[in-house]
Design a protein around this motif. Structure first.
Motif, PDB file in Angstrom:
ATOM      1  N   VAL A   1      18.538  -4.186  11.289  1.00 12.59           N
ATOM      2  CA  VAL A   1      18.014  -2.947  10.707  1.00 12.59           C
ATOM      3  C   VAL A   1      18.081  -3.011   9.185  1.00 12.59           C
ATOM      4  O   VAL A   1      17.140  -2.619   8.492  1.00 12.59           O
ATOM      5  N   ARG A   2      19.194  -3.525   8.657  1.00 10.25           N
ATOM      6  CA  ARG A   2      19.312  -3.675   7.198  1.00 10.25           C
ATOM      7  C   ARG A   2      18.217  -4.589   6.662  1.00 10.25           C
ATOM      8  O   ARG A   2      17.601  -4.312   5.627  1.00 10.25           O
ATOM      9  N   ASP A   3      17.992  -5.696   7.357  1.00  3.91           N
ATOM     10  CA  ASP A   3      16.980  -6.653   6.909  1.00  3.91           C
ATOM     11  C   ASP A   3      15.588  -6.015   6.894  1.00  3.91           C
ATOM     12  O   ASP A   3      14.797  -6.227   5.965  1.00  3.91           O
ATOM     13  N   ILE A   4      15.282  -5.244   7.935  1.00  5.23           N
ATOM     14  CA  ILE A   4      13.976  -4.599   8.008  1.00  5.23           C
ATOM     15  C   ILE A   4      13.814  -3.579   6.895  1.00  5.23           C
ATOM     16  O   ILE A   4      12.766  -3.500   6.249  1.00  5.23           O
ATOM     17  N   PHE A   5      14.868  -2.803   6.646  1.00  5.97           N
ATOM     18  CA  PHE A   5      14.795  -1.847   5.544  1.00  5.97           C
ATOM     19  C   PHE A   5      14.618  -2.572   4.203  1.00  5.97           C
ATOM     20  O   PHE A   5      13.904  -2.091   3.321  1.00  5.97           O
ATOM     21  N   GLU A   6      15.266  -3.722   4.050  1.00  2.00           N
ATOM     22  CA  GLU A   6      15.120  -4.475   2.803  1.00  2.00           C
ATOM     23  C   GLU A   6      13.673  -4.925   2.597  1.00  2.00           C
ATOM     24  O   GLU A   6      13.127  -4.812   1.495  1.00  2.00           O
ATOM     25  N   VAL A   7      13.056  -5.419   3.666  1.00  2.00           N
ATOM     26  CA  VAL A   7      11.653  -5.836   3.573  1.00  2.00           C
ATOM     27  C   VAL A   7      10.771  -4.640   3.239  1.00  2.00           C
ATOM     28  O   VAL A   7       9.874  -4.731   2.385  1.00  2.00           O
ATOM     29  N   ARG A   8      11.016  -3.529   3.884  1.00  3.16           N
ATOM     30  CA  ARG A   8      10.210  -2.336   3.616  1.00  3.16           C
ATOM     31  C   ARG A   8      10.387  -1.852   2.186  1.00  3.16           C
ATOM     32  O   ARG A   8       9.418  -1.410   1.551  1.00  3.16           O
ATOM     33  N   ARG A   9      11.616  -1.926   1.666  1.00  8.43           N
ATOM     34  CA  ARG A   9      11.840  -1.495   0.275  1.00  8.43           C
ATOM     35  C   ARG A   9      11.102  -2.396  -0.708  1.00  8.43           C
ATOM     36  O   ARG A   9      10.698  -1.965  -1.787  1.00  8.43           O
ATOM     37  N   LEU A  10      10.936  -3.665  -0.342  1.00  7.43           N
ATOM     38  CA  LEU A  10      10.204  -4.596  -1.203  1.00  7.43           C
ATOM     39  C   LEU A  10       8.695  -4.375  -1.149  1.00  7.43           C
ATOM     40  O   LEU A  10       7.992  -4.584  -2.138  1.00  7.43           O
ATOM     41  N   LEU A  11       8.193  -3.948   0.010  1.00  9.63           N
ATOM     42  CA  LEU A  11       6.743  -3.871   0.211  1.00  9.63           C
ATOM     43  C   LEU A  11       6.144  -2.480   0.006  1.00  9.63           C
ATOM     44  O   LEU A  11       5.097  -2.334  -0.621  1.00  9.63           O
ATOM     45  N   GLU A  12       6.779  -1.465   0.560  1.00 12.93           N
ATOM     46  CA  GLU A  12       6.129  -0.156   0.613  1.00 12.93           C
ATOM     47  C   GLU A  12       5.967   0.542  -0.730  1.00 12.93           C
ATOM     48  O   GLU A  12       4.918   1.166  -0.975  1.00 12.93           O
ATOM     49  N   PRO A  13       6.941   0.473  -1.645  1.00 17.21           N
ATOM     50  CA  PRO A  13       6.709   1.122  -2.946  1.00 17.21           C
ATOM     51  C   PRO A  13       5.497   0.539  -3.680  1.00 17.21           C
ATOM     52  O   PRO A  13       4.671   1.283  -4.224  1.00 17.21           O
ATOM     53  N   ALA A  14       5.364  -0.777  -3.663  1.00 16.72           N
ATOM     54  CA  ALA A  14       4.218  -1.407  -4.335  1.00 16.72           C
ATOM     55  C   ALA A  14       2.915  -1.072  -3.616  1.00 16.72           C
ATOM     56  O   ALA A  14       1.879  -0.853  -4.255  1.00 16.72           O
ATOM     57  N   ALA A  15       2.966  -1.015  -2.288  1.00 12.81           N
ATOM     58  CA  ALA A  15       1.753  -0.732  -1.522  1.00 12.81           C
ATOM     59  C   ALA A  15       1.249   0.680  -1.783  1.00 12.81           C
ATOM     60  O   ALA A  15       0.060   0.899  -2.003  1.00 12.81           O
TER      61      ALA A  15
ATOM     62  N   VAL B   1      11.277  -0.537  13.911  1.00 11.35           N
ATOM     63  CA  VAL B   1      12.473   0.305  13.817  1.00 11.35           C
ATOM     64  C   VAL B   1      12.199   1.692  14.388  1.00 11.35           C
ATOM     65  O   VAL B   1      12.667   2.703  13.889  1.00 11.35           O
ATOM     66  N   GLN B   2      11.416   1.743  15.466  1.00 11.18           N
ATOM     67  CA  GLN B   2      11.180   3.012  16.141  1.00 11.18           C
ATOM     68  C   GLN B   2      12.491   3.642  16.594  1.00 11.18           C
ATOM     69  O   GLN B   2      12.633   4.865  16.597  1.00 11.18           O
ATOM     70  N   THR B   3      13.458   2.818  16.994  1.00 15.09           N
ATOM     71  CA  THR B   3      14.734   3.367  17.448  1.00 15.09           C
ATOM     72  C   THR B   3      15.459   4.085  16.320  1.00 15.09           C
ATOM     73  O   THR B   3      16.267   4.977  16.567  1.00 15.09           O
ATOM     74  N   VAL B   4      15.185   3.682  15.073  1.00 12.46           N
ATOM     75  CA  VAL B   4      15.776   4.382  13.937  1.00 12.46           C
ATOM     76  C   VAL B   4      15.282   5.820  13.905  1.00 12.46           C
ATOM     77  O   VAL B   4      16.045   6.768  13.707  1.00 12.46           O
ATOM     78  N   ARG B   5      13.982   5.998  14.130  1.00  9.74           N
ATOM     79  CA  ARG B   5      13.431   7.351  14.149  1.00  9.74           C
ATOM     80  C   ARG B   5      13.982   8.147  15.329  1.00  9.74           C
ATOM     81  O   ARG B   5      14.282   9.335  15.211  1.00  9.74           O
TER      82      ARG B   5
END
Length: 271
Positions: free
Chosen positions: A93-107, A173-177
């Motif tokens: 989960v941490r790894d997925i959040f890290e990838v999202r933090r790298l990609l989504e703000p720029a996107a 990360v649907q389970t996170v939601r």
């Protein structure tokens, strides 16, 4: 009389690509993916290729091809008894959040200056929907509103590879939601985050959108691990190698949701 030899120019002409018709396997894949996006499999649930094939009235191969595509994209894991949801560790989960933090703000920053009237309307309606869901304490509706908001801006990202990558990581990360959106405080965090993103996008401010998404990602991650600690009654270590998983953690939240609302219609493969 001999036929004239083809000219060099003619010889170099590349054949036109043929349009790829959607196969039955494609349709099954699309429909299963949408259902997994909206209603992830619970730990005890599994999809079996012969059962999926029977539900669609087809042979086993198209169903299996669709399921294997979902495995390749991280939605499912193959086992000897069928296909199940991936088991995510806390580190996953941490790894997925890290990838999202790298990609989504720029996107999201990349689309801020090109948000048209139609996109603004979609974003506004999704935000209104999220606020209403929070007021009604409806975690399922909140999840759908969150997805609608994301789709409104993500569909405007010109780099489709980037958009598709973000979409897959979000789905994983649907389970996170499932875990976090049953919490009233977390639902308000989501509404606040969407409100800030909405303001930045309507204003057309790329820098503000970038910062708002960074904050939203940080708050979402904090909310997940805070709820995990509450559910398990233990502090979450900074770098966990513990066997606790996001899928197992979500079970308590998902039971509460299932008790209130039936997902049978969403699970019906032929719906």
């Amino acid at each position: 009389m001999k036929k004239a030899a083809p000219t060099m120019a003619a010889a170099r002409v590349a054949p036109k690509p043929l349009a790829r018709a959607e196969t039955l396997g494609d349709r099954i894949y699309d429909e299963l993916r949408k259902r997994l996006q909206h209603t992830p499999l619970q730990p005890e649930e599994r999809l079996v290729d012969v059962e999926v094939a029977a539900a669609y009235g087809t042979s086993r191969m198209p169903a299996r091809d669709a399921l294997l595509r979902l495995v390749n994209e991280g939605y499912l894991v193959g086992t000897t008894r069928g296909f199940v949801a991936p088991t995510l560790s806390l580190d996953d989960v941490r790894d997925i959040f890290e990838v999202r933090r790298l990609l989504e703000p720029a996107a999201i920053a990349s689309v801020a200056s090109n948000v048209d009237a139609a996109a603004k309307q979609e974003l506004t309606l999704a935000l209104k929907r999220a606020r209403q869901a929070a007021a009604n304490n409806d975690d399922e509706e909140m999840a759908l509103a969150n997805m609608a908001f994301r789709q409104a801006w993500l569909s405007r990202v010109k780099n489709q590879r980037l958009a598709n990558t973000i979409g897959r990581f979000v789905d994983h990360v649907q389970t996170v939601r499932l875990l976090t959106l049953v919490n009233k405080k977390t639902r308000q965090v989501v509404v606040d985050g969407l409100s800030k993103l909405h303001a930045a996008l309507v204003k057309g401010d790329a820098a503000l959108a970038f910062k708002a998404m960074e904050r939203f990602m940080a708050d979402a991650q904090a909310a997940y691990f805070s709820t995990h600690e509450t559910v398990h009654g233990e502090a979450t270590p900074a770098a966990s190698s513990a066997p606790a998983t996001a899928t197992a953690t979500a079970t308590a939240a998902s039971k509460a949701t299932t008790a209130r609302k039936s997902h049978s219609a969403s699970r019906d493969l032929t719906a």
